[in-house]
Design a protein around this motif. Structure first.
Motif, mmCIF file in Angstrom:
data_model
loop_
_atom_site.group_PDB
_atom_site.id
_atom_site.type_symbol
_atom_site.label_atom_id
_atom_site.label_comp_id
_atom_site.label_asym_id
_atom_site.label_seq_id
_atom_site.Cartn_x
_atom_site.Cartn_y
_atom_site.Cartn_z
ATOM 1 N N PRO A 62 51.065 14.667 -11.902
ATOM 2 C CA PRO A 62 50.007 14.832 -10.894
ATOM 3 C C PRO A 62 50.383 15.836 -9.817
ATOM 4 O O PRO A 62 51.549 16.150 -9.586
ATOM 5 C CB PRO A 62 49.899 13.425 -10.293
ATOM 6 N N GLY A 63 49.337 16.345 -9.150
ATOM 7 C CA GLY A 63 49.558 17.108 -7.939
ATOM 8 C C GLY A 63 49.805 16.154 -6.766
ATOM 9 O O GLY A 63 49.666 14.930 -6.895
ATOM 10 N N HIS A 64 50.144 16.712 -5.622
ATOM 11 C CA HIS A 64 50.446 15.875 -4.449
ATOM 12 C C HIS A 64 49.772 16.456 -3.206
ATOM 13 O O HIS A 64 50.444 16.900 -2.265
ATOM 14 C CB HIS A 64 51.961 15.774 -4.247
ATOM 15 N N PRO A 65 48.433 16.462 -3.179
ATOM 16 C CA PRO A 65 47.754 16.983 -1.994
ATOM 17 C C PRO A 65 47.961 16.060 -0.796
ATOM 18 O O PRO A 65 48.105 14.844 -0.949
ATOM 19 C CB PRO A 65 46.286 17.018 -2.424
ATOM 20 N N GLN A 66 47.968 16.647 0.377
ATOM 21 C CA GLN A 66 48.187 15.880 1.598
ATOM 22 C C GLN A 66 47.034 16.113 2.565
ATOM 23 O O GLN A 66 46.395 17.168 2.554
ATOM 24 C CB GLN A 66 49.509 16.309 2.258
ATOM 25 N N GLY A 67 46.787 15.107 3.405
ATOM 26 C CA GLY A 67 45.817 15.241 4.477
ATOM 27 C C GLY A 67 44.420 15.545 3.966
ATOM 28 O O GLY A 67 43.929 14.935 3.023
ATOM 29 N N ARG A 68 43.780 16.534 4.587
ATOM 30 C CA ARG A 68 42.408 16.880 4.218
ATOM 31 C C ARG A 68 42.338 17.388 2.778
ATOM 32 O O ARG A 68 41.326 17.195 2.089
ATOM 33 C CB ARG A 68 41.862 17.921 5.194
ATOM 34 N N ALA A 69 43.400 18.031 2.300
ATOM 35 C CA ALA A 69 43.420 18.495 0.908
ATOM 36 C C ALA A 69 43.262 17.325 -0.054
ATOM 37 O O ALA A 69 42.586 17.439 -1.085
ATOM 38 C CB ALA A 69 44.719 19.249 0.623
ATOM 39 N N ALA A 70 43.869 16.189 0.275
ATOM 40 C CA ALA A 70 43.728 15.009 -0.582
ATOM 41 C C ALA A 70 42.278 14.539 -0.621
ATOM 42 O O ALA A 70 41.774 14.119 -1.672
ATOM 43 C CB ALA A 70 44.647 13.893 -0.083
ATOM 44 N N GLY A 71 41.579 14.634 0.509
ATOM 45 C CA GLY A 71 40.164 14.253 0.536
ATOM 46 C C GLY A 71 39.322 15.164 -0.342
ATOM 47 O O GLY A 71 38.417 14.698 -1.047
ATOM 48 N N HIS A 72 39.609 16.455 -0.302
ATOM 49 C CA HIS A 72 38.872 17.384 -1.159
ATOM 50 C C HIS A 72 39.146 17.085 -2.627
ATOM 51 O O HIS A 72 38.231 17.133 -3.461
ATOM 52 C CB HIS A 72 39.255 18.824 -0.828
ATOM 53 N N CYS A 73 40.388 16.798 -2.969
ATOM 54 C CA CYS A 73 40.716 16.469 -4.364
ATOM 55 C C CYS A 73 40.046 15.171 -4.796
ATOM 56 O O CYS A 73 39.541 15.060 -5.925
ATOM 57 C CB CYS A 73 42.238 16.370 -4.545
#
Length: 209
Positions: A62-73
């Protein structure tokens, strides 16, 4: 008293045999050595055929988006749940992580959201390569190391990666026709804009924000 007659010159020595240990190959007749070649070749070919083939399926790390990036994902992955890619539906067992989704092409087509920037983009030459744009989304195309293609969004706030293995589709760009509109709608560009006029709120956000 007569003087002794001179000694006769010694006879030249017979030429020595060519040096080299009398190995098994030198002892075997040529006909026998030639007859053994098919057996040796068959053994080599058998070893090659028995070697394990490289798995053409893309990895599912998996990827590991953080913060607002995680919300977009999160929003993108939710929007993709019912999307078919060139007629293939999502694979039922393809979600080892919330940021990974695979479709039932053979081999499977895999999307990962929130991945790292491709390491090969450190090269200025690669950054200058023409990149395909589909439905307003620019994709960086590079080999996946298995004969297929790995396509990663650029000029967006989050890196989204689509791996298209060799043989999965007639063209590696085919899946992007179905995926790019969703990526454009849910992953903002570097200016923070998406491809929809009224962007829905991200999961957990108030629509009146």
């Amino acid at each position: 008293m007569s003087s002794p007659s001179p000694a006769a010159p010694a006879a030249p020595a017979a030429p020595a045999a060519l040096a080299g240990p009398p190995g098994p190959a030198r002892r075997l007749p040529a006909v026998v050595r030639l007859a053994a070649l098919p057996t040796v070749l068959a053994a080599i070919c058998g070893a090659v055929l028995l070697a394990p083939a490289e798995d053409p399926e893309p990895p599912l790390e998996p990827g590991h988006p953080q913060g607002r990036a995680a919300g977009h994902c999160d929003a993108l992955m939710a929007a993709l749940q019912a999307v078919s890619v060139r007629g293939y539906g999502p694979a039922p067992d393809s979600r080892p992580d919330r940021y990974v989704l695979a479709w039932q092409s053979s081999p499977r087509t895999v999307l990962r959201c929130g991945v790292d920037r491709p390491a090969s983009l450190e090269s200025l030459e690669n950054r200058r390569k023409p990149s395909p744009a589909v439905s307003g989304v620019v994709w960086y195309d590079e080999p996946d190391g298995r004969g297929g293609h790995r396509l990663t969004t650029t000029r967006r706030g989050v890196y989204v990666e689509v791996t298209v293995p060799a043989g999965a589709h007639p063209s590696p760009l085919d899946p992007l026709a179905d995926l790019s509109p969703r990526v454009r709608a849910w992953i903002p560009d570097l200016a923070g804009d998406t491809g929809v006029d009224d962007e829905p709120p991200l999961p957990g956000e108030d629509a009146t924000g």
